[in-house]
Design a protein around this motif. Structure first.
Motif, PDB file in Angstrom:
ATOM      1  N   ASP A 128       0.834  -1.213   0.000  1.00 17.91           N
ATOM      2  CA  ASP A 128       0.000   0.000   0.000  1.00 17.91           C
ATOM      3  C   ASP A 128       0.865   1.258   0.000  1.00 17.91           C
ATOM      4  OD1 ASP A 128       0.815   0.572   2.614  1.00 17.91           O
ATOM      5  OD2 ASP A 128      -0.904  -0.460   3.510  1.00 17.91           O
ATOM      6  N   ASP A 129       0.201   2.411  -0.024  1.00 17.69           N
ATOM      7  CA  ASP A 129       0.897   3.703  -0.148  1.00 17.69           C
ATOM      8  C   ASP A 129       1.804   3.984   1.049  1.00 17.69           C
ATOM      9  OD1 ASP A 129      -0.503   3.953  -2.441  1.00 17.69           O
ATOM     10  OD2 ASP A 129      -2.035   5.297  -1.623  1.00 17.69           O
ATOM     11  N   HIS A 130       1.541   3.327   2.176  1.00 11.88           N
ATOM     12  CA  HIS A 130       2.367   3.562   3.366  1.00 11.88           C
ATOM     13  C   HIS A 130       3.593   2.649   3.396  1.00 11.88           C
ATOM     14  CE1 HIS A 130      -0.933   5.999   4.801  1.00 11.88           C
ATOM     15  NE2 HIS A 130      -1.754   4.983   4.591  1.00 11.88           N
TER      16      HIS A 130
END
Lengths: 113, 317
Positions: free
Chosen positions: B38-40
């Motif tokens: 994911d983006d994190h």
């Protein structure tokens, strides 16, 4: 040819003992080879914090270690985890926290604690 | 068929100090495959025999340990029922929208008496097993490492200090029983009168445990375990770990408790893993729980020696 790293002498101030440690092995590996009882050999990944030491003298290289066990301020004062510390000169160290307590571990009163 | 509304363990979110080293461990040692990110920067992985999209989430952090553990329930209607039951029990529940957990429907987030964060959800995207559902071979040929079948359970270290009246092992166990329908399979009883519940093993399926709680000075993660078929797989798994310099805590042996065949070892951030093989026995809510007494507790943990091995109580994240 098998490449061997340089070997450095590590002195444990608390017990007046010392051990040899190669450049490519961490201090905990060297310490465990002493065959001394009570040295906590935990995760060897810098996560569990049982092998905490303080470097009083000498140069070393460090790997990433859990901030839960060694915070930034402690790092500046020479604290580290032995399993994340590779010697770059002869060293003088002190064992701290669980590492020191483990040798005189008291009897458990409630099974696990 | 499930016995209760909680179907099984869903996933564990581990904090790791070095993502590259962690990913190498969970893929090339345990034999999982990355299914998403994911983006994190969190990485999602599944074992070959699991149907849901992921059972392990790796999150980069400056401390090792567990971020949360999640269990899957049978339906969204039951999820809502659990939200109410957890509140009625006296524990706050955060109701999270679909997508809060990647590729999952709505989820519940709450904190156990021991301080561990737990989530429940009813839906997670399914990718299916690696061998499919039509004429499947018994195992896949394109998975590396020890080819763990699935995330089996986790053992959480829970603060226990009887002299201060603190026993979060007992409090967690009561909550899991009363609010989430887990049942007790085994326990360790200690103290001068043998009346202090120092460890529990609890199930929501037919396996001897889907979660375990053990008393400790401070709460944390003791281990998460991955399933292997049998004793010989455990032997070969330990061989593979040694070949790859994985730090093994306890070499292959049998647990008295649950009867499982085990190896304890560490991921590169110091989080303890276990391989757990054998089905032990058929757990059932009407099967009376097994009790281990304080004098035999290490026989329960490590059956052959009856002594503490490795750093079972002293090292955890």
């Amino acid at each position: 040819m098998l490449m061997r790293g340089r070997r450095w002498l590590v002195e444990i101030e608390d017990t007046d003992e010392s051990f040899r440690c190669e450049e490519n092995e961490h201090l905990l590996q060297g310490m465990l080879r002493m065959g001394k009882k009570g040295i906590p050999s935990g995760c060897h990944g810098g996560g569990c914090g049982v092998c905490k030491i303080r470097i009083l003298d000498g140069e070393a290289e460090f790997g990433v270690m859990s901030a839960e066990h060694v915070n930034g301020e402690e790092r500046e004062r020479g604290y580290a985890l032995a399993c994340r510390t590779w010697p770059r000169s002869d060293l003088r160290i002190r064992v701290v926290g669980k590492m020191a307590r483990n040798v005189l571990r008291p009897k458990r009163k409630y099974g696990f604690v | 068929m499930s016995i209760s509304g909680v179907l099984r363990i869903g996933h564990i979110n581990l904090r790791v100090l070095d993502m590259e080293a962690a990913l190498d461990h969970y893929t090339n040692i345990l034999g999982m495959k990355q299914t998403d990110a994911d983006d994190h920067g969190n990485i999602y992985l599944k074992c070959w025999d699991e149907v849901d999209k992921y059972s392990v989430i790796l999150s980069k952090a400056d401390k090792a340990g567990m971020d949360h553990i999640a269990y899957k329930v049978a339906s969204e209607a039951e999820l809502n029922t659990y939200a109410q039951r957890i509140r009625d029990y006296g524990i706050e529940v955060a109701e999270e929208a679909a997508g809060t957990l990647l590729s999952c429907g709505p989820s519940l987030r709450f904190t156990l008496p021991s301080g561990h964060v737990m989530r429940l959800y009813a839906e997670k995207e399914q990718l299916g097993t690696a061998v499919g559902t039509t004429n499947p071979p018994p195992w896949p040929t394109d998975y590396p490492g020890i080819k763990a079948h699935w995330l089996d359970h986790a053992l959480l270290m829970c603060e226990l200090n009887p002299e201060k009246g603190v026993n979060t092992v007992a409090r967690n166990s009561e909550f899991m029983r009363d609010a989430l329908d887990f049942f007790l399979t085994e326990q360790v009883m200690v103290g001068p009168d043998g009346d202090i519940q120092a460890a529990t093993w609890m199930a929501c399926t037919n396996t001897p445990h889907d979660i375990a709680f053990v008393g400790a000075p401070k709460s944390g993660l003791h281990h998460c375990a991955f399933f292997l078929d049998e004793w010989y797989d455990v032997l070969k798994a330990a061989d593979w770990m040694a070949m790859n310099n994985v730090k093994i805590d306890v070499t292959p042996q049998r647990h008295g408790i649950t009867r499982g065949y085990t190896i304890y070892f560490f991921d590169p951030s110091g989080n303890r893993n276990e391989t757990f093989a054998g089905l032990g026995y058929m757990a059932s809510p009407d099967r009376p729980p097994i009790t281990w007494t304080e004098d035999q507790l290490w026989r329960g943990i490590f059956y052959h020696t009856g002594e503490e091995a490795g750093e079972f109580t002293s090292v955890y994240t």
